[in-house]
Design a protein around this motif. Structure first.
Motif, PDB file in Angstrom:
ATOM      1  N   GLN A 157      13.413  30.471  88.985  1.00 24.46           N
ATOM      2  CA  GLN A 157      14.173  29.152  89.433  1.00 24.46           C
ATOM      3  C   GLN A 157      14.380  28.303  88.176  1.00 24.46           C
ATOM      4  N   LEU A 158      15.482  27.665  87.993  1.00 23.14           N
ATOM      5  CA  LEU A 158      15.607  26.558  87.060  1.00 23.14           C
ATOM      6  C   LEU A 158      15.277  25.258  87.365  1.00 23.14           C
ATOM      7  N   LEU A 159      14.154  24.501  86.874  1.00 23.85           N
ATOM      8  CA  LEU A 159      13.633  23.306  87.097  1.00 23.85           C
ATOM      9  C   LEU A 159      13.685  22.633  85.987  1.00 23.85           C
ATOM     10  N   ALA A 160      14.691  21.292  86.118  1.00 22.59           N
ATOM     11  CA  ALA A 160      14.802  20.658  84.828  1.00 22.59           C
ATOM     12  C   ALA A 160      14.753  18.912  85.169  1.00 22.59           C
ATOM     13  N   THR A 161      14.154  18.220  84.273  1.00 20.41           N
ATOM     14  CA  THR A 161      14.395  16.744  84.407  1.00 20.41           C
ATOM     15  C   THR A 161      14.605  16.040  83.424  1.00 20.41           C
ATOM     16  N   TYR A 162      15.014  14.674  83.492  1.00 19.09           N
ATOM     17  CA  TYR A 162      15.204  13.854  82.308  1.00 19.09           C
ATOM     18  C   TYR A 162      14.064  12.950  81.936  1.00 19.09           C
ATOM     19  N   ASP A 163      13.569  13.009  80.792  1.00 13.50           N
ATOM     20  CA  ASP A 163      12.406  12.089  80.461  1.00 13.50           C
ATOM     21  C   ASP A 163      12.799  11.035  79.576  1.00 13.50           C
ATOM     22  N   ASP A 164      12.548   9.736  79.900  1.00 17.60           N
ATOM     23  CA  ASP A 164      12.746   8.714  78.945  1.00 17.60           C
ATOM     24  C   ASP A 164      11.251   7.855  78.833  1.00 17.60           C
ATOM     25  N   GLU A 165      10.172   8.601  79.018  1.00 19.48           N
ATOM     26  CA  GLU A 165       8.967   7.995  78.938  1.00 19.48           C
ATOM     27  C   GLU A 165       8.043   8.558  77.747  1.00 19.48           C
ATOM     28  N   ASN A 184      28.932  13.869  72.351  1.00 20.96           N
ATOM     29  CA  ASN A 184      29.780  13.191  73.357  1.00 20.96           C
ATOM     30  C   ASN A 184      29.032  13.737  74.737  1.00 20.96           C
ATOM     31  N   CYS A 185      28.284  14.628  74.960  1.00 25.15           N
ATOM     32  CA  CYS A 185      27.927  15.151  76.271  1.00 25.15           C
ATOM     33  C   CYS A 185      26.421  14.136  76.637  1.00 25.15           C
ATOM     34  N   ASP A 186      26.673  13.974  77.777  1.00 24.50           N
ATOM     35  CA  ASP A 186      25.462  12.855  78.474  1.00 24.50           C
ATOM     36  C   ASP A 186      24.188  14.175  78.711  1.00 24.50           C
ATOM     37  N   LEU A 187      23.149  13.935  78.474  1.00 23.83           N
ATOM     38  CA  LEU A 187      21.976  14.909  78.880  1.00 23.83           C
ATOM     39  C   LEU A 187      21.724  14.961  80.348  1.00 23.83           C
ATOM     40  N   LYS A 188      22.143  13.896  80.919  1.00 24.98           N
ATOM     41  CA  LYS A 188      21.599  13.592  82.531  1.00 24.98           C
ATOM     42  C   LYS A 188      22.828  14.479  83.022  1.00 24.98           C
ATOM     43  N   PHE A 189      24.022  14.869  82.546  1.00 18.42           N
ATOM     44  CA  PHE A 189      25.031  15.651  83.258  1.00 18.42           C
ATOM     45  C   PHE A 189      24.398  17.225  83.039  1.00 18.42           C
ATOM     46  N   ILE A 190      23.758  17.637  81.892  1.00 15.49           N
ATOM     47  CA  ILE A 190      23.416  18.857  81.678  1.00 15.49           C
ATOM     48  C   ILE A 190      22.099  18.964  82.673  1.00 15.49           C
ATOM     49  N   VAL A 191      21.176  18.078  82.997  1.00 14.80           N
ATOM     50  CA  VAL A 191      20.202  18.257  83.891  1.00 14.80           C
ATOM     51  C   VAL A 191      20.816  18.553  85.457  1.00 14.80           C
ATOM     52  N   GLY A 192      21.857  17.776  85.733  1.00 16.45           N
ATOM     53  CA  GLY A 192      22.406  18.182  86.966  1.00 16.45           C
ATOM     54  C   GLY A 192      22.958  19.428  86.935  1.00 16.45           C
ATOM     55  N   LYS A 252      25.902   9.688  86.725  1.00 17.28           N
ATOM     56  CA  LYS A 252      25.669   8.563  87.647  1.00 17.28           C
ATOM     57  C   LYS A 252      24.424   9.058  88.717  1.00 17.28           C
ATOM     58  N   LEU A 253      24.802  10.215  89.616  1.00 19.15           N
ATOM     59  CA  LEU A 253      24.150  10.640  90.399  1.00 19.15           C
ATOM     60  C   LEU A 253      22.689  11.117  89.980  1.00 19.15           C
ATOM     61  N   PHE A 308      21.963  12.876  97.247  1.00 16.51           N
ATOM     62  CA  PHE A 308      22.493  12.867  95.881  1.00 16.51           C
ATOM     63  C   PHE A 308      22.792  14.357  95.439  1.00 16.51           C
ATOM     64  N   VAL A 309      21.654  14.951  95.590  1.00 18.62           N
ATOM     65  CA  VAL A 309      21.677  16.240  95.031  1.00 18.62           C
ATOM     66  C   VAL A 309      22.582  17.220  95.659  1.00 18.62           C
ATOM     67  N   THR A 310      22.954  17.072  97.119  1.00 16.57           N
ATOM     68  CA  THR A 310      24.275  17.566  97.813  1.00 16.57           C
ATOM     69  C   THR A 310      25.434  17.211  96.998  1.00 16.57           C
ATOM     70  N   ALA A 311      25.524  16.108  96.919  1.00 19.50           N
ATOM     71  CA  ALA A 311      26.649  15.407  96.112  1.00 19.50           C
ATOM     72  C   ALA A 311      26.965  16.275  94.704  1.00 19.50           C
ATOM     73  N   ILE A 312      25.852  16.408  93.943  1.00 21.17           N
ATOM     74  CA  ILE A 312      25.992  17.192  92.733  1.00 21.17           C
ATOM     75  C   ILE A 312      26.291  18.555  92.887  1.00 21.17           C
ATOM     76  N   ASP A 313      25.779  19.172  93.932  1.00 16.99           N
ATOM     77  CA  ASP A 313      26.413  20.658  94.064  1.00 16.99           C
ATOM     78  C   ASP A 313      27.812  20.682  94.560  1.00 16.99           C
TER      79      ASP A 313
END
Length: 827
Positions: free
Chosen positions: A706-714, A732-740, A782-783, A800-805
């Motif tokens: 399974q792919l498990l990813a997160t965004y780290d700003d800490e 021009n690509c937002d990393l949070k979009f890639i995480v989703g 944004k999600l 939010f997860v369902t909305a991303i899918d």
């Protein structure tokens, strides 16, 4: 053995001496405490061996009646531990070998009867109904030739032996020493062990050795003094059964089972396992004044050491000249081997070894003389001399005309082409003579006379079965890589197992079967395209059994069992890990786009989904580059449960990464690259990689894939069980979009079918297809931001997860039906 000659012989261990008990001994006294003191060597050796259970692989219950019989598969486990999984070899579990042998050997037996008798039987029951001459039928089964070209510790051959005994029992052709059917017994394979049941009592058959010599005796009666000869009573039926099973096993081992392995220790263990299978049915003879155990045959000649992938001579190299010019025939070759097997005289055995060697050397010499390479070289050299080297009788007095100059150019080209081919052939011949890679070459052409016809032509095996080594091409020595890249099945990076599938296709006979357990990677990787073409177009892939991770305890690899048939098939049978039929898939669906990585489980609907995901997409590696985390040279030196001050930073491992969150374990790393790289074997990353406004972190090892990813700003530092975004190529690509995208159900579905691998490296991540749509990218970003915030606050994120899918399905253009198919992907 060699070690005895350099140390001491077992016969030198004297009973009047004692040695101290090892301080960490497994031996216990009557009170269960660790043994101490001294024991004489032989007693110590046997007590040590008796302390272990050699009757099971460890998982199954041991039947009381069989406790004294060694389970030969235990030797495979021991060998695997000693061998340390080198050469890409792993012990194959019994339920796998049992299934593979049952499915393949039964088909081969039915095929052999149909071919010999002109029948049209489809199963063992219909064979049983047709058999009239049991002796003839027994010989037909004895004609089956089975080979494991990467035999390892011999597990497949032992399973094959047991299966053939069981088949004979089912067919009613398991014969006693007098050629009569064995009554009141049934042989069957249960848990990869041969069980012989007394059908009258329902209990397991056991052998009871005769208690006294059974020989003719002349006894004088006390009355009258007459001498009367008393003949021994008829042999007990249990003795007949034991002798018969022994003889059946012996004949099958000697004539039907063949193996090759590059590892000499594998070969020794394999021979030992087969001998143990015979020992289980060893019986006592009564031909002398004392009871003797039946002598074991020299079955070692069927199990040979060599690199089964490499041969100097092709299978179609002619032996006709060798047979014509030699005093040997194929019959004399077979006779020499038969004599070697049966003799109990060491001198005769040595003589037969020399004779067999002489015969093979004669064949080798003649093949070398008539080698197609050499014949081709002679032909080209002759052509070069006659066409281009001889002097012209009349030299032109004037310069060539334009036309003559053109002809001269063409002539030069032909000459250069000939010279180049001659040079290449010379190099090939020289390479074969001198190359180190040929030192262990195995000559299938004449090593097993049992698969040669009377003219010396290679006929091949009825069954090729086994678990070939899984060795990535990149891990081979350079000389081997250079050699193997000439193979037809080589394309880009590949694996050694692919070449074994190709070998099986060559050494099986025209109507033979192949059954191998191999990694799943051939289904989904472009470099295995030649292998897929071979399986689909040439050797008739019949069925694929999909297995899960964990079949091999110490190998993180998803495997499949492939079986080929001798008839063209329009469909492939797909079975699950429980050997239950899941589906029949048309081959033309799978091969619709050969370059496409198409999974065998896909029907046309799934094929369309795959096409939608891939079309007009950008590979993730062209947007963001990923690198592996830090590998320290010594974790105990650099990792702590408290902040040590300067150069100490929060650090996380792969297990801390979940979808959209980090579960921090309060661990710190003392980050000193100058010290870390001393033993780490790779240069640690710079601090700037971790101390950044934002980065993507993924789990690197996950048994579910399974792919498990997160965004780290800490600004966490990451160990090597993670992957981290190390370079943003598309600013021009937002990393949070890639995480989703990475965490979405759709991409997890695609990724699991694409790679089937618990280790998720940067390479795999870089292949993820990313579709671009500015509006959807912003919505997903944004999600993801909302999910990260809710996770920190301990709030629900499911909406939010369902909305991303939903957005991801829209981005990739899936229909409602297609969404349903991919929606069961694990989250």
């Amino acid at each position: 053995t060699e070690i005895e000659h350099s140390t001491l012989f077992i016969s030198q261990l004297r009973n009047d001496k004692a040695i101290p008990v090892y301080s960490q001994t497994v031996l216990r006294d009557d009170k269960g405490k660790k043994r101490t003191g001294e024991i004489n060597p032989l007693e110590y050796m046997f007590e040590f061996l008796n302390a272990y259970d050699f009757t099971s692989e460890g998982g199954e219950e041991i039947q009381e009646d069989n406790k004294t019989l060694i389970n030969a598969s235990v030797l495979g486990l021991i060998f695997e531990k000693i061998n340390g999984y080198k050469d890409g070899s792993f012990f194959t579990p019994g339920f796998i070998t049992m299934y593979m042998c049952r499915e393949t050997i039964r088909k081969a037996v039915i095929q052999k009867f149909n071919e010999t008798k002109g029948w049209n039987c489809t199963d063992i029951d219909s064979l049983y109904d047709n058999i009239e001459d049991r002796t003839e039928a027994n010989e037909i089964v004895n004609g089956i030739k089975i080979c494991d070209p990467a035999v390892g510790s011999g597990h497949f051959l032992v399973s094959a032996l047991n299966e053939m005994i069981a088949i004979k029992s089912e067919l009613g052709i398991l014969l006693d020493i007098n050629g009569r059917p064995l009554r009141d017994i049934q042989a069957e394979v249960i848990n990869d062990e041969l069980h012989i049941t007394d059908t009258a009592t329902g209990e397991l058959f056991y052998y009871q050795a005769p208690a006294a010599p059974r020989r003719e005796q002349t006894i004088k009666h006390t009355l009258g003094g007459d001498s009367i000869t008393h003949k021994p009573e008829k042999l007990p039926y249990r003795q007949i059964i034991q002798q018969s099973i022994f003889n059946e096993k012996r004949h099958l081992i000697e004539n039907c089972l063949f193996g090759v392995d590059i590892n000499p220790n594998s070969v020794k263990i394999c021979r030992l396992r087969l001998w143990i299978e015979l020992l289980k049915n060893a019986y006592y003879t009564s031909e002398s004044n004392y009871i003797e155990l039946e002598t074991l045959p020299n079955i070692d000649i069927n199990i040979k050491c060599g690199n089964s992938l490499i041969s100097r001579y092709s299978l179609d190299a002619s032996l006709k000249t060798a047979l014509r010019n030699s005093k040997w025939s194929i019959d004399s070759y077979r006779t020499a081997i038969s004599t070697y097997r049966s003799t109990t005289d060491k001198n005769i055995k040595r003589d037969m070894e020399k004779l067999i060697l002489n015969i093979k050397q004669d064949f080798t010499s003649e093949i070398r003389i008539n080698d197609p390479l050499k014949s081709r070289l002679d032909k080209l050299a002759n052509e070069l001399y006659n066409r281009f080297t001889g002097n012209f009788l009349f030299e032109p007095k004037e310069q060539y005309s334009k036309r003559e100059m053109e002809l001269e150019k063409k002539r030069k080209k032909v000459q250069e082409k000939l010279e180049k081919e001659i040079e290449e052939l010379n190099q090939k011949i020289e390479e074969i003579k001198s190359s180190k890679i040929y030192e262990n070459a195995f000559e299938w052409r004449f090593e097993f006379p049992e698969v040669l016809d009377d003219n010396g032509d290679f006929v091949g095996f009825d069954v090729v079965i086994g678990n070939p080594p899984y060795v990535n091409f990149a891990n081979l020595p350079e000389t081997e890589r250079e050699f193997y890249n000439k193979f037809e099945l080589y394309k880009n990076k590949t694996d050694l197992y692919a070449f074994f599938v190709g070998l099986g296709a060559k050494i099986k006979n025209q109507k033979g079967f192949i059954c191998l357990i191999i990694p799943h990677t051939w289904v989904s990787t472009t470099s295995f395209l030649p292998l897929r073409k071979l399986l689909f177009d040439q050797i008739n892939l019949m069925s694929v059994v999909e297995l899960d991770f964990g079949v091999f305890k110490d190998a993180y690899v998803k495997t499949v069992i492939i079986q080929t048939d001798n008839k063209p098939n329009n469909k492939i049978r797909l079975l699950d890990k429980n050997f239950v039929l899941k589906a029949e898939i048309p081959k033309d669906t799978i091969l619709k786009d050969e370059e496409l990585k198409v999974n065998l489980t896909w029907n046309p609907v799934k094929h369309n989904i795959y096409t939608k995901i891939k079309s007009d997409a950008t590979k993730l590696g062209d947007i963001v580059h990923f690198s592996r985390g830090i590998k320290t040279s010594n974790d105990s030196r650099f990792l702590f449960k408290e902040n040590k001050g300067e150069d100490c930073y929060k650090v996380i491992r792969g297990r801390n990464i979940k979808a959209y969150r980090i579960d921090y374990d309060n661990e710190y790393i003392w980050y000193r690259p100058d010290l870390m790289k001393e033993k780490a074997g790779c240069l640690p990353h710079t601090k700037e990689l971790f101390i950044t406004p934002g980065k993507i972190i993924t789990q690197r090892v996950n048994s579910s894939g399974q792919l498990l990813a997160t965004y780290d700003d800490e600004q966490y530092f990451c160990l090597d069980t993670t992957n981290i975004s190390s370079e943003i190529i598309d600013k021009n690509c937002d990393l949070k979009f890639i995480v989703g995208i990475i965490n979405s159900k759709l991409i997890n579905w695609w990724f699991n079918d694409e790679f089937k691998n618990p280790t998720i490296s940067g390479y795999e991540l870089h292949q993820i297809p990313i579709k671009r749509d500015k509006e959807i990218e912003q919505e997903i970003s944004k999600l993801v931001t909302a999910i990260l915030g809710n996770n920190r606050a301990g709030k629900d994120i499911e909406t939010f997860v369902t909305a991303i899918d939903t957005l991801v399905y829209r981005l990739y253009g899936l229909t409602e039906e297609e969404t349903e198919i991919t929606g069961n992907s694990a989250k």
